[in-house]
Design a protein around this motif. Structure first.
Motif, PDB file in Angstrom:
ATOM      1  N   CYS A  72       0.842  -1.202   0.000  1.00  0.00           N
ATOM      2  CA  CYS A  72       0.000   0.000   0.000  1.00  0.00           C
ATOM      3  C   CYS A  72       0.876   1.250   0.000  1.00  0.00           C
ATOM      4  N   HIS A  73       1.931   1.216   0.786  1.00  0.00           N
ATOM      5  CA  HIS A  73       2.849   2.345   0.894  1.00  0.00           C
ATOM      6  C   HIS A  73       3.553   2.606  -0.436  1.00  0.00           C
ATOM      7  N   LEU A  74       3.833   1.554  -1.183  1.00  0.00           N
ATOM      8  CA  LEU A  74       4.526   1.671  -2.465  1.00  0.00           C
ATOM      9  C   LEU A  74       3.629   2.120  -3.618  1.00  0.00           C
TER      10      LEU A  74
ATOM     11  N   PHE B  94       7.839  10.219  -5.502  1.00  0.00           N
ATOM     12  CA  PHE B  94       6.596  10.186  -4.735  1.00  0.00           C
ATOM     13  C   PHE B  94       6.613   9.050  -3.712  1.00  0.00           C
ATOM     14  N   VAL B  95       7.163   7.910  -4.079  1.00  0.00           N
ATOM     15  CA  VAL B  95       7.177   6.750  -3.174  1.00  0.00           C
ATOM     16  C   VAL B  95       8.561   6.514  -2.559  1.00  0.00           C
ATOM     17  N   LYS B  96       9.355   7.557  -2.447  1.00  0.00           N
ATOM     18  CA  LYS B  96      10.723   7.446  -1.923  1.00  0.00           C
ATOM     19  C   LYS B  96      10.759   6.722  -0.581  1.00  0.00           C
TER      20      LYS B  96
ATOM     21  N   ILE C  61      12.600   3.078   0.064  1.00  0.00           N
ATOM     22  CA  ILE C  61      13.677   2.905   1.046  1.00  0.00           C
ATOM     23  C   ILE C  61      13.264   1.858   2.066  1.00  0.00           C
ATOM     24  N   ARG C  62      12.013   1.899   2.492  1.00  0.00           N
ATOM     25  CA  ARG C  62      11.507   0.897   3.442  1.00  0.00           C
ATOM     26  C   ARG C  62      11.654  -0.514   2.871  1.00  0.00           C
ATOM     27  N   LYS C  63      11.370  -0.675   1.585  1.00  0.00           N
ATOM     28  CA  LYS C  63      11.395  -1.997   0.950  1.00  0.00           C
ATOM     29  C   LYS C  63      12.808  -2.454   0.586  1.00  0.00           C
TER      30      LYS C  63
ATOM     31  N   ALA D  86      20.634   2.594   0.277  1.00  0.00           N
ATOM     32  CA  ALA D  86      21.678   2.448  -0.745  1.00  0.00           C
ATOM     33  C   ALA D  86      21.042   2.135  -2.096  1.00  0.00           C
ATOM     34  N   TRP D  87      20.041   1.253  -2.103  1.00  0.00           N
ATOM     35  CA  TRP D  87      19.331   0.917  -3.340  1.00  0.00           C
ATOM     36  C   TRP D  87      18.681   2.173  -3.914  1.00  0.00           C
ATOM     37  N   TYR D  88      18.041   2.958  -3.061  1.00  0.00           N
ATOM     38  CA  TYR D  88      17.356   4.159  -3.538  1.00  0.00           C
ATOM     39  C   TYR D  88      18.355   5.170  -4.118  1.00  0.00           C
TER      40      TYR D  88
END
Length: 190
Positions: free
Chosen positions: A122-124, A163-165, A169-171, A175-177
Motif C-alpha cells: 500500500c505504501h509503495l 513520490f514513493v521514496k 527505502i523501506r522496501k 543504498a538501493w534508492y
C-alpha cells in the motif's frame, strides 16, 4: 528495464509522474478491485499483533470480516492479502466525513497507537513488486482511477520514484534508492 542489484526496475518508475490526489479519487484504490492489498509473509504476523490497537479505527463491517476470516487471507493467486468487505473494500478502510477511503492501520500509526504504517504494498502504490526466485520485479501499475494522480504529478513534476521514496527505502534500503536516483539522473540527460 534496468537492473539494480537483484531488482529489475521498469523505466516508467523514473519517467512517469504521480502524486496521489485524494480529493479527486477519494481513495478508490482501497475500495475498488477484486483482491485485497498484497501482504508479505512477515507482515501477516504484524497484522495479527496490531489488530487490537487498530480495531478502534475500523468500521463495524471491516471488524466483522477480520474477525470472521482473519487479519489476512489467502487470495485466489495463492498470495496473502487483506480481507475484503463486500468483495471490494479493504477491511481496514474507514471513510472520512467527505467520503474519502482512508487506512485504519495508517490512522492508528498517525495516532501513535502502532509503530507500523501499513502493508508495504500500500505504501509503495502505484509501484508493484513481484518476487521471483532470483530477481524482484519493480513495476508501475497503471490504473485509470489514478489518472488524476498522474495529472497532478505531471503538473508538480514529481516522478513516481520520488513520490514513493519513503516506501522504496523501506522496501529496498537507502543504498538501493541512491542507486535509483543515479540511474534517474543519467536517464534524464539528453
Amino acid at each position: 528495464m534496468f537492473q539494480l542489484g537483484k531488482t529489475i526496475v521498469s523505466e516508467e518508475i523514473i519517467e512517469q509522474d504521480f502524486v496521489c490526489n485524494l480529493s479527486a479519487c477519494k481513495g478508490a484504490c482501497c475500495i475498488d478491485g477484486e483482491a485485497g492489498a498484497p501482504v508479505e509473509d512477515k507482515e501477516t504476523e504484524i497484522l495479527v499483533d496490531i489488530y487490537k490497537d487498530v480495531k478502534p479505527f475500523l468500521r463495524p463491517e471491516g471488524i466483522a470480516v477480520i474477525e470472521e476470516h482473519g487479519a489476512f487471507v489467502k487470495g485466489e493467486d495463492g498470495e496473502w492479502e487483506t480481507p475484503l468487505v463486500n468483495g471490494s473494500e479493504c477491511a481496514y478502510v474507514f471513510f472520512s466525513d467527505n467520503g474519502t477511503a482512508k487506512c485504519g492501520i495508517e490512522e492508528a500509526y498517525n495516532a501513535g497507537e502502532v509503530a507500523w504504517k501499513k502493508p508495504v504494498s500500500c505504501h509503495l502504490y502505484p509501484v508493484r513488486v513481484k518476487e521471483y526466485t532470483e530477481l524482484v520485479a519493480v513495476n508501475y501499475h497503471k490504473w485509470e482511477i489514478c489518472d488524476p494522480a498522474c495529472s497532478l504529478g505531471e503538473s508538480l513534476k514529481v516522478p513516481i520514484y520520488k513520490f514513493v521514496k519513503e516506501a522504496l527505502i523501506r522496501k529496498f534500503g537507502e543504498a538501493w534508492y541512491l542507486e535509483l536516483e543515479e540511474v534517474a539522473k543519467e536517464h534524464a540527460k539528453p
